[in-house]
Design a protein around this motif. Structure first.
Motif, mmCIF file in Angstrom:
data_model
loop_
_atom_site.group_PDB
_atom_site.id
_atom_site.type_symbol
_atom_site.label_atom_id
_atom_site.label_comp_id
_atom_site.label_asym_id
_atom_site.label_seq_id
_atom_site.Cartn_x
_atom_site.Cartn_y
_atom_site.Cartn_z
ATOM 1 N N PHE A 193 45.779 9.466 75.420
ATOM 2 C CA PHE A 193 45.455 7.809 74.087
ATOM 3 C C PHE A 193 44.088 7.848 74.429
ATOM 4 C CE2 PHE A 193 45.362 3.158 74.137
ATOM 5 C CZ PHE A 193 45.748 3.165 73.034
ATOM 6 N N GLU A 194 43.469 7.796 75.163
ATOM 7 C CA GLU A 194 42.496 7.465 76.449
ATOM 8 C C GLU A 194 41.101 7.869 74.753
ATOM 9 O OE1 GLU A 194 40.716 4.500 76.810
ATOM 10 O OE2 GLU A 194 42.837 4.262 78.159
ATOM 11 N N ALA A 195 41.635 9.651 75.195
ATOM 12 C CA ALA A 195 40.562 10.188 73.902
ATOM 13 C C ALA A 195 40.820 9.795 72.611
ATOM 14 C CB ALA A 195 41.256 11.689 74.181
ATOM 15 N N LEU A 196 42.194 9.292 72.338
ATOM 16 C CA LEU A 196 42.400 9.437 71.050
ATOM 17 C C LEU A 196 41.748 7.823 70.996
ATOM 18 C CD1 LEU A 196 44.670 9.128 68.319
ATOM 19 C CD2 LEU A 196 45.974 7.680 69.496
ATOM 20 N N LEU A 197 41.494 6.993 71.372
ATOM 21 C CA LEU A 197 40.702 5.864 71.292
ATOM 22 C C LEU A 197 39.169 5.826 70.591
ATOM 23 C CD1 LEU A 197 41.475 2.572 73.362
ATOM 24 C CD2 LEU A 197 42.354 2.723 71.102
ATOM 25 N N LYS A 198 38.597 6.794 71.022
ATOM 26 C CA LYS A 198 37.413 7.201 71.083
ATOM 27 C C LYS A 198 37.064 8.788 69.859
ATOM 28 C CE LYS A 198 36.481 6.451 76.504
ATOM 29 N NZ LYS A 198 36.254 7.363 77.396
ATOM 30 N N SER A 199 37.665 9.307 69.420
ATOM 31 C CA SER A 199 38.216 9.893 68.579
ATOM 32 C C SER A 199 37.622 9.039 67.286
ATOM 33 C CB SER A 199 39.225 10.436 68.150
ATOM 34 O OG SER A 199 40.158 9.196 67.966
ATOM 35 N N GLU A 200 37.078 10.501 66.137
ATOM 36 C CA GLU A 200 36.589 9.676 64.512
ATOM 37 C C GLU A 200 37.152 9.345 64.372
ATOM 38 O OE1 GLU A 200 33.513 9.651 63.522
ATOM 39 O OE2 GLU A 200 32.420 9.942 65.059
ATOM 40 N N THR A 201 39.084 10.143 64.200
ATOM 41 C CA THR A 201 39.863 9.399 63.225
ATOM 42 C C THR A 201 40.564 8.193 64.125
ATOM 43 O OG1 THR A 201 41.414 12.166 63.944
ATOM 44 C CG2 THR A 201 42.635 10.255 63.246
ATOM 45 N N MET A 202 40.453 7.201 65.182
ATOM 46 C CA MET A 202 40.443 6.803 65.299
ATOM 47 C C MET A 202 39.664 5.526 64.772
ATOM 48 S SD MET A 202 42.678 4.227 65.886
ATOM 49 C CE MET A 202 44.087 4.570 66.951
ATOM 50 N N GLN A 203 38.237 5.534 64.942
ATOM 51 C CA GLN A 203 37.099 5.272 64.236
ATOM 52 C C GLN A 203 37.369 5.069 62.348
ATOM 53 O OE1 GLN A 203 34.198 3.732 64.928
ATOM 54 N NE2 GLN A 203 34.262 3.836 67.118
ATOM 55 N N ALA A 204 38.145 6.608 62.029
ATOM 56 C CA ALA A 204 38.109 5.952 60.519
ATOM 57 C C ALA A 204 39.174 5.250 60.349
ATOM 58 C CB ALA A 204 38.384 7.533 60.067
ATOM 59 N N VAL A 205 40.809 4.995 61.554
ATOM 60 C CA VAL A 205 41.558 4.432 61.512
ATOM 61 C C VAL A 205 40.950 2.675 61.243
ATOM 62 C CG1 VAL A 205 43.480 2.923 61.980
ATOM 63 C CG2 VAL A 205 43.339 5.635 62.025
ATOM 64 N N ALA A 206 39.725 2.362 61.700
ATOM 65 C CA ALA A 206 39.293 0.710 61.613
ATOM 66 C C ALA A 206 39.039 0.670 60.196
ATOM 67 C CB ALA A 206 38.856 1.031 63.103
ATOM 68 N N ARG A 207 37.900 1.833 59.751
ATOM 69 C CA ARG A 207 37.020 1.020 58.910
ATOM 70 C C ARG A 207 38.347 1.442 57.687
ATOM 71 N NH1 ARG A 207 33.850 5.728 60.741
ATOM 72 N NH2 ARG A 207 34.478 6.914 59.506
ATOM 73 N N ARG A 208 39.532 2.077 57.812
ATOM 74 C CA ARG A 208 40.736 1.642 56.681
ATOM 75 C C ARG A 208 41.300 0.351 56.891
ATOM 76 N NH1 ARG A 208 43.188 7.503 54.583
ATOM 77 N NH2 ARG A 208 41.545 7.691 54.107
ATOM 78 N N CYS A 209 41.273 0.007 57.712
ATOM 79 C CA CYS A 209 41.554 -1.186 58.303
ATOM 80 C C CYS A 209 40.741 -2.258 57.760
ATOM 81 C CB CYS A 209 42.240 -1.222 59.748
ATOM 82 S SG CYS A 209 43.834 -0.536 59.720
ATOM 83 N N ASN A 210 39.690 -1.897 57.186
ATOM 84 C CA ASN A 210 38.694 -3.119 57.708
ATOM 85 C C ASN A 210 38.008 -4.160 58.779
ATOM 86 O OD1 ASN A 210 38.533 -3.300 54.350
ATOM 87 N ND2 ASN A 210 40.897 -4.416 54.623
#
Length: 748
Positions: free
Chosen positions: A518-535
């Motif tokens: 989970f910690e690695a997931l939070l720091k991933s580029e994928t989760m950054q993309a999720v944040a941007r997609r959720c505005n």
């Protein structure tokens, strides 16, 4: 063949008003102007589209657009407004599109017609939602062109005049909406003629017995009343002529019926105890003569203390100006007298529409041309529209703030601030600026320290005292009346608890996605993309929003899955384990006894819904054969309790979405809500659940001093989609800070 001859050839004739008949006769003459041509084309087009349509009364439908256009013309409407009056129903009732309206009549006519058109072709989950969305759309259109609401008011007035032909329940529903929304809107726009008639028509259908009684009593006393009016009028006219005050008009007339009824209710008096059922109006040429006329009135009759109002020096937000005074008249009866100029009278009668008349005559009045203060109330409505997502809450806000008269208070510099009735110094502070409200320490009213919860009164001078370390209190939510103040307090609370919200958001997302990696997931580029997609700008912002309920974990997970699929399509593997599964006490014996199973794939076998993950229809599930006598345990895919279950003990299962005789199954779901601690918050939440047809098994509330209320609810839910719908409804309440689904590990 002209439109007139077409109408005269029909069995159901429509009587044209003289102005329209003349316009149609002259439309092809050499002297016809473009405005008249636009009006004639709009009428001909509307007549053709509505041909064959009948109203409930049996008359041709075109009679309604003609009446609406006539009302708009009498208000002084321009050709675009009158054309929109003819066309206001064509998009809703015919196959014509807004694009066709624009092509034939121009962008302004289209804008007015679209603003008035109801959203009848869209699907909403409730009548309240439909009504709220109609008004949201209408107010947005008003902000672009205020003529939208003038057309809508004319439409509603004629509909109210012809309400006799509808069923009683529909008469009451339309009248209630008119009293709560459209009559106050007419008042806000200063269109007194519309307001009074709308109120009397609503009175006729909502309180028919009282309406007929007051109407009869006024008719019975007409002779006596007219004699008193004549005597007072002659006395005033004689005095005014002696002092050479140029009187344009002096008349007395009975107040409208609903006004008399309101006074009876407000003062808890019978009709024979209400003496001032007539009001006098004095119209003069200049502002100076208004005050001279006031001196004459107070000299002729004894003024009643506290009953004088100067709306010339301090106009109402709808630009109404007049002097109001109440004096002791003949036989000791109170008399209400209004004094104004002819220009003020036009504005009192026609409101916002009056500027059309003055524009045509070339009058240049800064007050009439100023757009800065004219529609403060409309800008507030649009601001609240952004803050209030819940339909019911939005409609309550609209009704409260349209209906109530404003309170006028002053800043220490002498600037006038209008606030809703019941507004406190806290409302005043947030009206000035959000930061002033957020750092407010106290308030001085008229030079003295005041309780923050004390309602302000007309004429109060308010000074806000701020301090850098001061912050809003949750108690303020119990007395502020403006949605802006309430929303700013709530927003501050959410921001100030950002760290707590981030932690809560992490926990929620971890439960949904699992601890592993989970910690690695939070720091991933994928989760950054999720944040941007959720505005959201960052993952922390996303977690904070998740923590205070602005977004759901299901929404985040769905965005994550979408991005993963875009990056690298993968096969979703079933997670299995060898551990035995402890389960909740919940089973579906009540439906299985009927020979129906909510789970496809376990027919005839003992099974239960696992308490560790409590899956709902709409969530992917799997069956695990337990080593106990509990049979098959139903889990969500990815549940941590089935990671090591051997493959041979995993069975494929699916949801059966239909129960006995097509009735859906329901499943118990526990949710927890953090809300602002105020009286009635649980009642409001339960009311929303009831409106959505949700059964509540159990409810509990925990409170602490200066802390949010913690509300626990047990609900019967059909599927995940319904649960998300409920979450959205509760989250949209301004008092809600956080909402989540609770899966009690103690049940495992």
């Amino acid at each position: 063949m002209t439109a007139i001859s077409i109408i005269e050839s029909k069995s159901n004739k429509v009587e044209l008003p003289r102005w329209l008949e003349e316009c149609l006769l002259n439309q092809h003459s050499d002297h016809s102007d473009p405005d008249a041509t636009l009006i004639c084309r709009a009428f001909n087009f509307a007549y053709k589209l509505h041909e064959g349509q009948l109203r409930k009364s049996g008359e041709p439908y075109i009679a309604h657009p003609i009446a609406v256009a006539s009302l708009l013309r009498n208000l002084g409407g321009d050709s675009v407004t009158i054309a929109a009056g003819f066309l206001h129903d064509v998009v809703e009732d015919t196959e014509v599109t807004p694009e066709e309206i624009e092509e034939m009549f121009g962008g302004q006519v289209r804008q007015l017609v679209e603003g008035v058109t109801k959203l009848s072709k869209f699907n909403f989950s409730s009548t309240t939602e439909r009504q709220a969305e109609n008004f949201r759309r209408m107010f947005l259109a008003m902000a672009t062109d205020i003529r939208v609401i003038v057309v809508k008011l004319a439409d509603r007035l004629h509909n109210m005049r012809t309400l006799d032909h509808l069923k009683p329940e529909k008469q009451r529903r339309i009248s209630q909406e008119t009293r709560e929304i459209f009559a106050p809107l007419a008042n806000r726009l200063g269109i007194g003629r519309f307001k009074w008639e709308l109120e009397d028509l609503c009175f006729k259908y909502l309180e028919p017995d009282d309406y007929e009684e007051i109407k009869t009593l006024i008719a019975e006393r007409r002779t006596d009343r007219e004699a008193r009016i004549t005597q007072v009028t002659e006395t005033l006219r004689s005095r005014l002529e002696q002092l050479k005050v140029n009187v344009i008009e002096l008349e007395g007339r009975p107040k409208h019926l609903y006004g008399i009824y309101q006074k009876m209710q407000r003062q808890q008096k019978e009709f024979n105890q209400i003496y001032d059922i007539a009001a006098f109006r004095i119209i003069v040429e200049t502002n100076e003569e208004c005050y001279r006329a006031l001196a004459v009135v107070h000299d002729a009759f004894k003024p009643i203390p506290g009953r004088f109002k100067d709306y010339i020096g301090l106009p109402k937000p709808n630009r109404y100006q007049s002097l109001h005074t109440t004096v002791v008249g003949l036989n000791g009866r109170p008399i209400e007298i209004q004094i104004r100029t002819l220009e003020m009278h036009q504005i009192a009668e026609y409101g916002i529409a009056a500027h059309w008349k003055y524009k045509e005559t070339g009058t240049s009045n800064p007050e009439l041309s100023s757009e800065d203060t004219k529609f403060t109330w409309l800008r507030q409505l649009l601001e609240w529209q952004k803050d209030l997502n819940d339909a019911q809450e939005y409609m309550e806000c609209v009704k409260d703030n349209l209906f109530e008269d404003d309170v006028y208070v002053f800043t220490p510099d002498g600037d006038v601030i209008s606030l809703a009735q019941g507004a406190s110094p806290v409302d005043f502070a947030y009206r000035i600026h959000s930061e002033i409200g957020n750092h407010m320490k106290g308030a001085r009213v008229n030079g003295r320290w005041s309780m923050l919860s004390k309602p302000l009164e007309n004429g109060d001078i308010v000074e806000i005292v701020t301090q850098k370390n001061s912050r809003p209190s949750l108690d303020w939510l119990n007395f502020v009346v403006s949605p802006t103040a309430r929303n700013r307090i709530r927003q501050w609370y959410k921001r100030s608890h950002r760290d707590e919200n981030i932690i809560r958001g992490r926990d929620l997302l971890e439960k949904e996605m699992g601890k592993s990696g989970f910690e690695a997931l939070l720091k991933s580029e994928t989760m950054q993309a999720v944040a941007r997609r959720c505005n959201y700008h960052s993952v922390e912002d996303l977690l904070a929003a998740l923590g205070y309920g602005e977004i759901t974990q299901n929404h985040v997970v769905n965005r994550w899955r979408d991005i993963v699929k875009e990056q690298q399509p993968i096969e979703e593997a079933e997670i299995i384990s060898e551990e035995d599964v402890e389960i909740s006490n919940y089973t579906s014996n009540n439906v299985r006894d009927k020979g129906k199973s909510p789970i496809i794939g376990v027919e005839g076998m003992l099974y239960h819904i696992a308490g560790c993950c409590k899956p709902l229809p709409g969530e992917s599930i799997m069956g695990a054969v337990t080593l106990s006598s509990r049979g098959i345990s139903i889990h969500t895919h990815g549940c941590h309790n089935v990671k090591k279950v051997p493959k041979e003990r995993i069975i494929p299962v699916n949801w059966n979405t239909q129960g006995e005789a097509g009735k859906p199954f329901t499943y118990p779901v526990d949710i927890q809500i953090e809300a602002m601690d105020r009286v009635g918050v649980l009642k409001d939440i339960l009311a929303r659940l009831s409106d959505r047809g949700i059964n509540v098994r159990n409810a509990g509330v925990k409170t602490g001093r200066n802390k949010p209320a913690l509300i626990s609810l047990s609900l019967d839910i059909r599927d995940r989609q319904q649960l998300e719908y409920i979450f959205q409804g509760i989250k949209s309440m301004s008092d809600t800070l956080h909402i989540c689904r609770v899966i009690n590990s103690g049940d495992r």
